[in-house]
Design an enzyme around this catalytic site. Structure first.
Site, PDB file in Angstrom:
ATOM      1  N   GLY A  14       0.804  -1.220   0.000  1.00 48.18           N
ATOM      2  CA  GLY A  14       0.000   0.000   0.000  1.00 48.18           C
ATOM      3  C   GLY A  14       0.838   1.270   0.000  1.00 48.18           C
ATOM      4  O   GLY A  14       1.878   1.360  -0.664  1.00 48.18           O
ATOM      5  N   ASN A  60       3.750   4.301   9.417  1.00 54.20           N
ATOM      6  CA  ASN A  60       2.716   4.165   8.388  1.00 54.20           C
ATOM      7  C   ASN A  60       1.719   3.046   8.688  1.00 54.20           C
ATOM      8  O   ASN A  60       0.577   3.103   8.230  1.00 54.20           O
ATOM      9  CB  ASN A  60       3.398   3.917   7.032  1.00 54.20           C
ATOM     10  CG  ASN A  60       2.428   3.417   5.993  1.00 54.20           C
ATOM     11  OD1 ASN A  60       1.657   4.185   5.442  1.00 54.20           O
ATOM     12  ND2 ASN A  60       2.431   2.107   5.743  1.00 54.20           N
ATOM     13  N   TYR A  76     -11.021   4.131  14.500  1.00 52.02           N
ATOM     14  CA  TYR A  76      -9.971   4.600  13.580  1.00 52.02           C
ATOM     15  C   TYR A  76      -9.803   6.120  13.681  1.00 52.02           C
ATOM     16  O   TYR A  76      -8.674   6.625  13.762  1.00 52.02           O
ATOM     17  CB  TYR A  76     -10.374   4.191  12.167  1.00 52.02           C
ATOM     18  CG  TYR A  76      -9.370   4.474  11.073  1.00 52.02           C
ATOM     19  CD1 TYR A  76      -8.367   3.551  10.773  1.00 52.02           C
ATOM     20  CD2 TYR A  76      -9.445   5.625  10.307  1.00 52.02           C
ATOM     21  CE1 TYR A  76      -7.469   3.788   9.736  1.00 52.02           C
ATOM     22  CE2 TYR A  76      -8.557   5.871   9.278  1.00 52.02           C
ATOM     23  CZ  TYR A  76      -7.568   4.954   8.994  1.00 52.02           C
ATOM     24  OH  TYR A  76      -6.675   5.192   7.966  1.00 52.02           O
ATOM     25  N   TYR A 108      -8.648   9.650   0.735  1.00 49.32           N
ATOM     26  CA  TYR A 108      -8.895   8.285   0.265  1.00 49.32           C
ATOM     27  C   TYR A 108      -7.936   7.965  -0.883  1.00 49.32           C
ATOM     28  O   TYR A 108      -7.972   8.595  -1.933  1.00 49.32           O
ATOM     29  CB  TYR A 108     -10.357   8.125  -0.144  1.00 49.32           C
ATOM     30  CG  TYR A 108     -11.271   8.011   1.072  1.00 49.32           C
ATOM     31  CD1 TYR A 108     -11.759   6.762   1.453  1.00 49.32           C
ATOM     32  CD2 TYR A 108     -11.587   9.112   1.842  1.00 49.32           C
ATOM     33  CE1 TYR A 108     -12.571   6.632   2.580  1.00 49.32           C
ATOM     34  CE2 TYR A 108     -12.403   8.994   2.965  1.00 49.32           C
ATOM     35  CZ  TYR A 108     -12.892   7.755   3.325  1.00 49.32           C
ATOM     36  OH  TYR A 108     -13.687   7.628   4.441  1.00 49.32           O
ATOM     37  N   ILE A 109      -7.057   6.985  -0.645  1.00 48.08           N
ATOM     38  CA  ILE A 109      -5.995   6.611  -1.583  1.00 48.08           C
ATOM     39  C   ILE A 109      -6.327   5.217  -2.132  1.00 48.08           C
ATOM     40  O   ILE A 109      -6.879   4.377  -1.406  1.00 48.08           O
ATOM     41  CB  ILE A 109      -4.623   6.582  -0.853  1.00 48.08           C
ATOM     42  CG1 ILE A 109      -4.365   7.893  -0.081  1.00 48.08           C
ATOM     43  CG2 ILE A 109      -3.495   6.302  -1.836  1.00 48.08           C
ATOM     44  CD1 ILE A 109      -4.301   9.161  -0.895  1.00 48.08           C
TER      45      ILE A 109
HETATM   46  N1  CAA Z   1     -23.462   8.861   8.503  1.00 52.24           N
HETATM   47  C1  CAA Z   1     -24.483   8.534   9.305  1.00 52.24           C
HETATM   48  N2  CAA Z   1     -25.099   7.339   9.269  1.00 52.24           N
HETATM   49  C2  CAA Z   1     -24.650   6.461   8.394  1.00 52.24           C
HETATM   50  C3  CAA Z   1     -23.573   6.722   7.525  1.00 52.24           C
HETATM   51  C4  CAA Z   1     -23.000   7.992   7.610  1.00 52.24           C
HETATM   52  N3  CAA Z   1     -21.954   8.337   6.800  1.00 52.24           N
HETATM   53  N4  CAA Z   1     -23.348   5.633   6.776  1.00 52.24           N
HETATM   54  C5  CAA Z   1     -24.259   4.716   7.151  1.00 52.24           C
HETATM   55  N5  CAA Z   1     -25.053   5.232   8.104  1.00 52.24           N
HETATM   56  C6  CAA Z   1     -26.190   4.566   8.759  1.00 52.24           C
HETATM   57  C7  CAA Z   1     -27.071   3.918   7.716  1.00 52.24           C
HETATM   58  O1  CAA Z   1     -27.998   4.850   7.206  1.00 52.24           O
HETATM   59  C8  CAA Z   1     -27.737   2.843   8.525  1.00 52.24           C
HETATM   60  O2  CAA Z   1     -28.784   3.410   9.315  1.00 52.24           O
HETATM   61  P1  CAA Z   1     -30.141   2.596   9.570  1.00 52.24           P
HETATM   62  O3  CAA Z   1     -29.726   1.313  10.231  1.00 52.24           O
HETATM   63  O4  CAA Z   1     -30.909   3.520  10.466  1.00 52.24           O
HETATM   64  O5  CAA Z   1     -30.738   2.395   8.215  1.00 52.24           O
HETATM   65  C9  CAA Z   1     -26.665   2.414   9.500  1.00 52.24           C
HETATM   66  O6  CAA Z   1     -25.727   3.497   9.565  1.00 52.24           O
HETATM   67  C10 CAA Z   1     -25.943   1.163   9.070  1.00 52.24           C
HETATM   68  O7  CAA Z   1     -25.347   1.403   7.777  1.00 52.24           O
HETATM   69  P2  CAA Z   1     -24.820   0.213   6.870  1.00 52.24           P
HETATM   70  O8  CAA Z   1     -25.971  -0.519   6.263  1.00 52.24           O
HETATM   71  O9  CAA Z   1     -23.754   0.712   5.949  1.00 52.24           O
HETATM   72  O10 CAA Z   1     -24.219  -0.735   8.010  1.00 52.24           O
HETATM   73  P3  CAA Z   1     -23.239  -1.892   7.900  1.00 52.24           P
HETATM   74  O11 CAA Z   1     -23.161  -2.457   9.281  1.00 52.24           O
HETATM   75  O12 CAA Z   1     -23.509  -2.793   6.752  1.00 52.24           O
HETATM   76  O13 CAA Z   1     -21.831  -1.183   7.522  1.00 52.24           O
HETATM   77  C11 CAA Z   1     -19.925   0.180   7.816  1.00 52.24           C
HETATM   78  C12 CAA Z   1     -21.294  -0.198   8.352  1.00 52.24           C
HETATM   79  C13 CAA Z   1     -18.992  -1.056   7.854  1.00 52.24           C
HETATM   80  C14 CAA Z   1     -19.337   1.229   8.725  1.00 52.24           C
HETATM   81  C15 CAA Z   1     -20.055   0.672   6.350  1.00 52.24           C
HETATM   82  O14 CAA Z   1     -21.013   1.712   6.304  1.00 52.24           O
HETATM   83  C16 CAA Z   1     -18.755   1.228   5.826  1.00 52.24           C
HETATM   84  O15 CAA Z   1     -17.847   0.476   5.465  1.00 52.24           O
HETATM   85  N6  CAA Z   1     -18.638   2.547   5.761  1.00 52.24           N
HETATM   86  C17 CAA Z   1     -17.421   3.207   5.246  1.00 52.24           C
HETATM   87  C18 CAA Z   1     -16.596   3.709   6.376  1.00 52.24           C
HETATM   88  C19 CAA Z   1     -15.358   4.349   5.791  1.00 52.24           C
HETATM   89  O16 CAA Z   1     -15.416   5.383   5.146  1.00 52.24           O
HETATM   90  N7  CAA Z   1     -14.208   3.734   6.019  1.00 52.24           N
HETATM   91  C20 CAA Z   1     -12.996   4.224   5.456  1.00 52.24           C
HETATM   92  C21 CAA Z   1     -12.103   3.061   5.181  1.00 52.24           C
HETATM   93  S1  CAA Z   1     -10.645   3.559   4.281  1.00 52.24           S
HETATM   94  C22 CAA Z   1      -9.700   4.298   5.406  1.00 52.24           C
HETATM   95  O17 CAA Z   1      -9.969   4.333   6.567  1.00 52.24           O
HETATM   96  C23 CAA Z   1      -8.449   4.957   4.899  1.00 52.24           C
HETATM   97  C24 CAA Z   1      -8.441   6.376   5.255  1.00 52.24           C
HETATM   98  O18 CAA Z   1      -7.681   6.775   6.131  1.00 52.24           O
HETATM   99  C25 CAA Z   1      -9.278   7.329   4.520  1.00 52.24           C
END
Ligand code: CAA
Length: 240
Positions: free
Chosen positions: A13, A82, A147, A179-180
């Site tokens: 990565g 990192n 995180y 986001y990379i």
């Molecule tokens: N803000 C507020 N609520 C949110 C939301 C948001 N951004 N995203 C989802 N929700 C809510 C949904 O509306 C849902 O609500 P209800 O149950 O009332 O309908 C609830 O949260 C559950 O959402 P999901 O169906 O998505 O739930 P899940 O359990 O399947 O998944 C999760 C949850 C794993 C967190 C998934 O949403 C996810 O992967 N999100 C992305 C998180 C993210 O951006 N991670 C970054 C990874 S990369 C990284 O970290 C590198 C870096 O440094 C940038």
């Protein structure tokens, strides 16, 4: 003088790009990794960069591993923290394990790596500590209470330690990538990822090399006046 650098999570990565960029710029480089032996062996074979396996979450393993690297390559001048993991979950579903694992790698890992090297950097009156935080340590991200807390902690750590290191010639800085295009971001569900890309004014994910360039800038001898700073590289997604 050839300076020596170590990059944690340095065989995949963003870390792999950083290791290679430092090597190309003439540094002696060691890449630490924790888990993926196959990827690390392939990386080492392709780049000629030696790899060292231990978990940054284990203080004693860090101290022992760093001693080995210094015995092999000489005193470490540049530390790039990192290594990082995600265990994304909405908070109401987050387990203590998901919380602890992320804090232990992303925040305790930075302590565990920096602390054993700090005295040597002070004695030699030179050091560069560069930590890779995240946009989500700046703005917070739903699904990442663990995180975001760890990455915000990395920023606070940097600001405090920069003040301690300044008179000893050690700079301490933090980079906040957006986001990379790495495995970590590709693990986010596609629909969620598409929504994230739509929020990036530059209109695309970043490339690992774009973060490596920031590291090269901060690592150089000429960057001695830059300390305690946060470099934001996120395509305009969040203006800190
Ligand atoms: N803000 C507020 N609520 C949110 C939301 C948001 N951004 N995203 C989802 N929700 C809510 C949904 O509306 C849902 O609500 P209800 O149950 O009332 O309908 C609830 O949260 C559950 O959402 P999901 O169906 O998505 O739930 P899940 O359990 O399947 O998944 C999760 C949850 C794993 C967190 C998934 O949403 C996810 O992967 N999100 C992305 C998180 C993210 O951006 N991670 C970054 C990874 S990369 C990284 O970290 C590198 C870096 O440094 C940038």
């Amino acid at each position: 003088m050839t300076r020596t650098a170590i990059v944690t999570g340095g065989s995949r990565g963003i870390g792999a790009s950083i290791s290679v960029a430092l090597k190309k710029a003439g540094y002696n480089v060691a890449a630490n990794y924790a888990g993926n032996d196959e990827a690390a062996a392939k990386f080492s074979h392709e780049t000629g960069i030696p790899v060292y396996k231990w978990s940054v979450g284990d203080y004693d393993a860090c101290a022992a591993g760093l001693s080995k690297v210094e015995a092999d390559l000489g005193p470490i001048d540049i530390l790039v923290n990192n290594a990082g993991i995600t265990r994304d979950s909405m908070f109401h579903k987050m387990t203590r394990e998901q919380w602890n694992e992320v804090i232990n790698t992303n925040l305790n890992g930075v302590f565990n790596m920096t602390h054993p090297l700090w005295s040597g950097m002070r004695d030699r009156r030179f050091g560069r500590v560069i930590t890779i935080s995240s946009i989500n340590g700046q703005k917070g991200q739903a699904g990442q209470a663990n995180y975001s807390a760890s990455k915000a902690g990395d920023i606070g750590f940097t600001k405090a330690l920069a003040q301690e290191g300044a008179r000893a010639g050690i700079t301490v800085n933090v980079i906040c990538p957006g986001y990379i295009a790495t495995d970590m971001v590709m693990a986010v569900p596609e629909k969620v990822r598409e929504g994230i890309i739509a929020q990036i004014p530059v209109g695309r994910l970043g490339e690992p090399d774009e973060i490596a360039r920031c590291v090269l800038f901060l690592a150089s001898d000429e960057a001695g006046f830059i300390t305690g700073s946060t470099i934001t590289a996120n395509g305009g997604q969040y203006l800190a």
